[in-house]
Write an enzyme that holds these catalytic residues in place. Structure first.
Site, PDB file in Angstrom:
ATOM      1  N   ARG A  36       0.693  -1.176   0.035  1.00 37.89           N
ATOM      2  CA  ARG A  36       0.010   0.241  -0.076  1.00 37.89           C
ATOM      3  C   ARG A  36       0.696   1.332  -0.086  1.00 37.89           C
ATOM      4  O   ARG A  36       0.452   2.224  -0.634  1.00 37.89           O
ATOM      5  CB  ARG A  36      -0.985   0.155   1.335  1.00 37.89           C
ATOM      6  CG  ARG A  36      -1.822  -1.039   1.248  1.00 37.89           C
ATOM      7  CD  ARG A  36      -3.026  -0.740   0.275  1.00 37.89           C
ATOM      8  NE  ARG A  36      -4.158  -1.637   0.421  1.00 37.89           N
ATOM      9  CZ  ARG A  36      -5.046  -1.864   1.232  1.00 37.89           C
ATOM     10  NH1 ARG A  36      -5.246  -0.916   2.187  1.00 37.89           N
ATOM     11  NH2 ARG A  36      -6.130  -2.781   1.333  1.00 37.89           N
TER      12      ARG A  36
ATOM     13  N   ASP B 239     -15.858  10.869   7.373  1.00 34.46           N
ATOM     14  CA  ASP B 239     -14.658   9.913   7.308  1.00 34.46           C
ATOM     15  C   ASP B 239     -13.384  10.574   7.430  1.00 34.46           C
ATOM     16  O   ASP B 239     -13.240  11.895   7.600  1.00 34.46           O
ATOM     17  CB  ASP B 239     -14.661   9.300   5.517  1.00 34.46           C
ATOM     18  CG  ASP B 239     -14.133   8.090   5.210  1.00 34.46           C
ATOM     19  OD1 ASP B 239     -14.716   6.908   5.200  1.00 34.46           O
ATOM     20  OD2 ASP B 239     -12.913   8.106   5.469  1.00 34.46           O
TER      21      ASP B 239
END
Length: 295
Positions: free
Chosen positions: A53, A160
């Site tokens: 990632r 978020d």
């Protein structure tokens, strides 16, 4: 707080071999930052995932080693946000786990509809809204019960950690293929073509968009609102946390609910800690705050 990522048994050599040098010390530092900043628990078994990632971030920044990247993350708040965003997964779609939206409609919104028409408040929260499909699914469910909700005191908070997905949600544009799970009648009524040449995209209508307010929020930090909420969606979020943090988040969320309000969680998640005694099961991964509990 001790985590598996910080265990002294982690070897000091390279954890993952590849394009960039990635040592056990690098992993421990990244894991500690992720835990401190966002409550994310990264055991050593996630080392390969972390490498894959974050290697994209190193390439984007033109950085040659994870040691240099760690220095950047320590000193740059924006990159810390980008790192956390890279380590979390934003899997979402319209009306995902459809039984939750059926429950929201029948158990929460229909009983509240007449009260809302009289001017009383209705508040819903999508606590990990990703790119907006969840809160907009909530908005479409509201509109299916209360068509004039935009003119009433009905609002949906969408939060978020990742500012990039928040921006996507605010934009409210989606490819037609992303709308495959939206019921045809709602799709026809509440989506419209995007002006310009993008014929494969649709934009959610203003009345639906106006119900939703997007904000960046770290669930591990301060919550600058007091509720109470009639329903909260917090799905597939606490799976990133250790048990102690999970219990803390469930407790905070439950205390944000009104009496008899609903909490919707992910299919692989389980309520734990003090919230267990404050909630009663009311369907598949659906819970209600017990009316006998005080706030």
């Amino acid at each position: 707080m001790t985590t598996a990522a910080a265990n002294s048994s982690v070897p000091s050599g390279a954890l993952v071999t590849g394009e960039f040098s990635f040592s056990a010390a690098n992993f421990r530092e990244i894991a500690e930052i992720a835990k401190t900043e966002a409550g994310i628990d990264l055991p050593q078994s996630k080392a390969t995932l972390v490498y894959s990632r974050l290697a994209k971030r190193l390439r984007a920044l033109g950085i040659d080693t994870f040691s240099e990247y760690c220095e950047t993350v320590r000193s740059n708040e924006s990159e810390r946000d980008s790192m956390i965003a890279a380590l979390t997964t934003n899997v979402t779609r319209f009306f995902r786990e459809g039984h939750h939206f059926e429950h929201l409609r029948s158990a929460i919104l229909e009983p509240l509809a007449e009260s809302a028409r009289r001017g009383n408040r209705v508040r819903l929260w999508s606590a990990a809204c990703s790119t907006g499909q969840e809160p907009y699914s909530m908005a479409l469910t509201v509109l299916s019960v209360i068509p004039n909700a935009a003119s009433l005191d009905v609002r949906i908070l969408a939060t978020d950690l990742n500012p990039h997905v928040i921006a996507h949600g605010k934009n409210g544009q989606y490819q037609k293929e992303e709308l495959r799970d939206v019921p045809p009648n709602l799709r026809a009524k509440w989506f419209e073509p995007v002006p310009g040449d993008n014929r494969d995209a649709l934009k959610i209508a203003d009345d639906a968009r106006s119900l939703v307010s997007f904000r960046q929020l770290n669930l591990m930090g301060t919550w600058p609102f007091s509720g109470p909420f009639d329903a909260i969606f917090c799905r597939n979020v606490v799976i990133y946390f250790d048990r102690e943090t999970q219990s803390m988040i469930w407790n905070r969320l439950t205390r944000m609910l009104r009496q008899d309000g609903a909490l919707y969680i992910g299919h692989s998640e389980r309520i734990s800690g003090p919230a267990s005694s404050m909630l009663s099961t009311d369907g598949i991964t659906s819970y209600r705050r017990k009316s006998s509990q005080s706030s």
